[in-house]
Design an enzyme around this catalytic site. Structure first.
Site, PDB file in Angstrom:
ATOM      1  N   ASP A  32       0.726  -1.124   0.211  1.00  0.00           N
ATOM      2  CA  ASP A  32       0.149  -0.199   0.119  1.00  0.00           C
ATOM      3  C   ASP A  32       0.603   1.235   0.326  1.00  0.00           C
ATOM      4  O   ASP A  32       1.841   1.155   0.921  1.00  0.00           O
ATOM      5  CB  ASP A  32      -0.497  -0.617   0.967  1.00  0.00           C
ATOM      6  CG  ASP A  32      -1.721   1.303   1.157  1.00  0.00           C
ATOM      7  OD1 ASP A  32      -2.352   1.161   0.006  1.00  0.00           O
ATOM      8  OD2 ASP A  32      -2.460   1.639   2.586  1.00  0.00           O
ATOM      9  N   LEU A  77      11.252 -19.934  -5.025  1.00  0.00           N
ATOM     10  CA  LEU A  77      10.331 -19.241  -4.398  1.00  0.00           C
ATOM     11  C   LEU A  77       9.030 -18.852  -4.681  1.00  0.00           C
ATOM     12  O   LEU A  77       9.122 -19.263  -6.465  1.00  0.00           O
ATOM     13  CB  LEU A  77      10.867 -17.617  -4.433  1.00  0.00           C
ATOM     14  CG  LEU A  77       9.533 -16.773  -3.968  1.00  0.00           C
ATOM     15  CD1 LEU A  77      10.049 -16.884  -2.473  1.00  0.00           C
ATOM     16  CD2 LEU A  77       9.895 -14.948  -4.158  1.00  0.00           C
ATOM     17  N   HIS A 112       2.215   3.461  -9.236  1.00  0.00           N
ATOM     18  CA  HIS A 112       1.831   2.441  -9.637  1.00  0.00           C
ATOM     19  C   HIS A 112       3.048   1.579  -9.780  1.00  0.00           C
ATOM     20  O   HIS A 112       3.469   0.305  -9.903  1.00  0.00           O
ATOM     21  CB  HIS A 112       0.363   1.007 -10.116  1.00  0.00           C
ATOM     22  CG  HIS A 112      -0.997   1.621  -9.039  1.00  0.00           C
ATOM     23  ND1 HIS A 112      -1.121   2.026  -8.325  1.00  0.00           N
ATOM     24  CD2 HIS A 112      -1.897   3.074  -9.668  1.00  0.00           C
ATOM     25  CE1 HIS A 112      -2.016   2.363  -7.466  1.00  0.00           C
ATOM     26  NE2 HIS A 112      -2.787   2.845  -8.521  1.00  0.00           N
TER      27      HIS A 112
HETATM   28  C1  IPE Z   1      -5.728  -2.851  -0.526  1.00  0.00           C
HETATM   29  O1  IPE Z   1      -5.060  -1.236  -0.139  1.00  0.00           O
HETATM   30  C2  IPE Z   1      -5.167  -3.252  -1.406  1.00  0.00           C
HETATM   31  C3  IPE Z   1      -3.717  -3.451  -2.021  1.00  0.00           C
HETATM   32  C4  IPE Z   1      -2.680  -2.818  -1.936  1.00  0.00           C
HETATM   33  C5  IPE Z   1      -4.256  -4.165  -4.066  1.00  0.00           C
HETATM   34  P1  IPE Z   1      -6.123  -0.556  -0.174  1.00  0.00           P
HETATM   35  O2  IPE Z   1      -4.968   0.863  -0.810  1.00  0.00           O
HETATM   36  O3  IPE Z   1      -7.208  -0.570  -1.427  1.00  0.00           O
HETATM   37  O4  IPE Z   1      -7.038  -0.224   1.262  1.00  0.00           O
HETATM   38  P2  IPE Z   1      -7.955   0.805   1.544  1.00  0.00           P
HETATM   39  O5  IPE Z   1      -8.489   0.905   1.088  1.00  0.00           O
HETATM   40  O6  IPE Z   1      -6.759   1.910   2.690  1.00  0.00           O
HETATM   41  O7  IPE Z   1      -8.148  -0.150   2.883  1.00  0.00           O
HETATM   42  C1  IPE Z   2      -1.485  -0.091  -3.589  1.00  0.00           C
HETATM   43  O1  IPE Z   2      -1.295   1.404  -3.359  1.00  0.00           O
HETATM   44  C2  IPE Z   2      -1.856  -0.212  -4.922  1.00  0.00           C
HETATM   45  C3  IPE Z   2      -3.292  -0.149  -5.203  1.00  0.00           C
HETATM   46  C4  IPE Z   2      -4.011  -0.729  -4.423  1.00  0.00           C
HETATM   47  C5  IPE Z   2      -3.603  -0.865  -6.627  1.00  0.00           C
HETATM   48  P1  IPE Z   2      -2.196   2.326  -3.124  1.00  0.00           P
HETATM   49  O2  IPE Z   2      -3.655   3.146  -4.992  1.00  0.00           O
HETATM   50  O3  IPE Z   2      -3.484   1.689  -2.349  1.00  0.00           O
HETATM   51  O4  IPE Z   2      -1.465   4.109  -2.502  1.00  0.00           O
HETATM   52  P2  IPE Z   2      -2.610   5.233  -1.686  1.00  0.00           P
HETATM   53  O5  IPE Z   2      -3.121   4.231  -0.195  1.00  0.00           O
HETATM   54  O6  IPE Z   2      -2.969   5.285  -2.273  1.00  0.00           O
HETATM   55  O7  IPE Z   2      -1.169   6.020  -1.030  1.00  0.00           O
HETATM   56 MG    MG Z   3      -3.997   2.455  -0.434  1.00  0.00          MG
END
Ligand code: IPE
Ligand code: IPE
Ligand code: MG
Length: 243
Positions: free
Chosen positions: A16, A127, A33
């Site tokens: 995240d 792995l 991303h």
């Molecule tokens: C969780 O992150 C999903 C992934 C990392 C793929 P999110 O950014 O979607 O989670 P929330 O919405 O903050 O809970």
């Molecule tokens: C996690 O990073 C990746 C996905 C959920 C695909 P985020 O896109 O949720 O990044 P933040 O949390 O908005 O910074």
């Molecule tokens: Mg996020």
């Protein structure tokens, strides 16, 4: 002399913080991303080098479809591109790939790429890398239960466990979430029953080898009791016989 502390066999990561990483640099979220893919490449290598057996990462959740259309399509394109680019190297590096999640709703091109990547790396054993894509912990449990019902099999802990999406690997030992949030966000709800949780404030694109080593070191300092008492775990073999 005591043995070196064990490296976790199975690490699960909620990757995240990509969006915030990009926004802080005045870049579009998709650039975060993209950087996240780089970070994953580095993490896969670091895990293999440290003797981790299984790495399971959360790449796209069942709920991430609710994001703006351009971000969702950017993520889909990134996945298709990453498959084409990364799989030959992963194959060479001994990584066995699995894609875990609902495939309905993904494009034919994407599903074809996932199947091809799994087939190309099936013989590898250095792995195991599980990429959870269009995955949700609730989806996983509900699907497993529905599958058992369809087969007319009894619903028990053991049968459910065998029907779940990660039945090919043991449960995660260490569950890491980057990005500062302290929640599970529907990742591996069933499998993480006894995982050690580690929350890092680092955004996923910044999560490097040093950060991984910190998480592993924290894991090595935990006492995993699985419901027992500390005294039971520390009893000598003779004490255990008496008990
Ligand atoms: C969780 O992150 C999903 C992934 C990392 C793929 P999110 O950014 O979607 O989670 P929330 O919405 O903050 O809970
Ligand atoms: C996690 O990073 C990746 C996905 C959920 C695909 P985020 O896109 O949720 O990044 P933040 O949390 O908005 O910074
Ligand atoms: Mg996020």
């Amino acid at each position: 002399m005591s043995a070196a502390p064990a490296v976790p066999h199975h690490i699960a990561i909620v990757m995240d913080g990509n969006g915030r990483w990009a926004t802080r640099r005045f870049l579009p979220r998709v650039a975060g991303h993209k950087q996240g893919v780089e970070s994953l490449r580095r993490c896969v290598k670091a895990c293999a080098d440290r003797g981790v057996g299984v790495l399971t990462v959360f790449a796209f959740s069942s709920e991430n479809w609710n994001r703006p259309v351009e971000e969702v399509s950017g993520l889909m394109e990134l996945m298709v591109g990453a498959l084409a680019r990364e799989v030959p190297k992963l194959k060479e590096d001994g990584v066995q790939l699995h894609f875990v999640g609902e495939r309905g709703g993904l494009s034919d091109k994407m599903v074809g790429g996932l199947l091809q990547a799994e087939a190309a790396t099936a013989q590898n054993h250095r792995l195991v890398l599980n990429v959870c894509f269009n995955y949700g912990g609730r989806w996983d449990i509900a699907r497993a239960a529905a599958e058992l019902a369809r087969r007319g099999e009894p619903l028990t802990e053991a049968s459910l466990d065998r029907a779940m999406a990660l039945a090919h690997v043991p449960d995660p030992d260490l569950f890491i979430r980057t990005g500062g949030e302290q929640r599970l966000s529907n990742f591996l709800l069933w499998q993480s029953a006894y995982a050690e949780l580690f929350f890092s404030d680092k955004l996923w694109p910044e999560f490097d080898e040093k950060a991984l080593d910190e998480a592993i070191a924290a894991f090595q300092n935990r006492e995993r009791r699985f419901g027992k008492t500390s005294a039971q775990l520390n009893a000598s073999p003779t004490d255990r016989q008496i008990a």
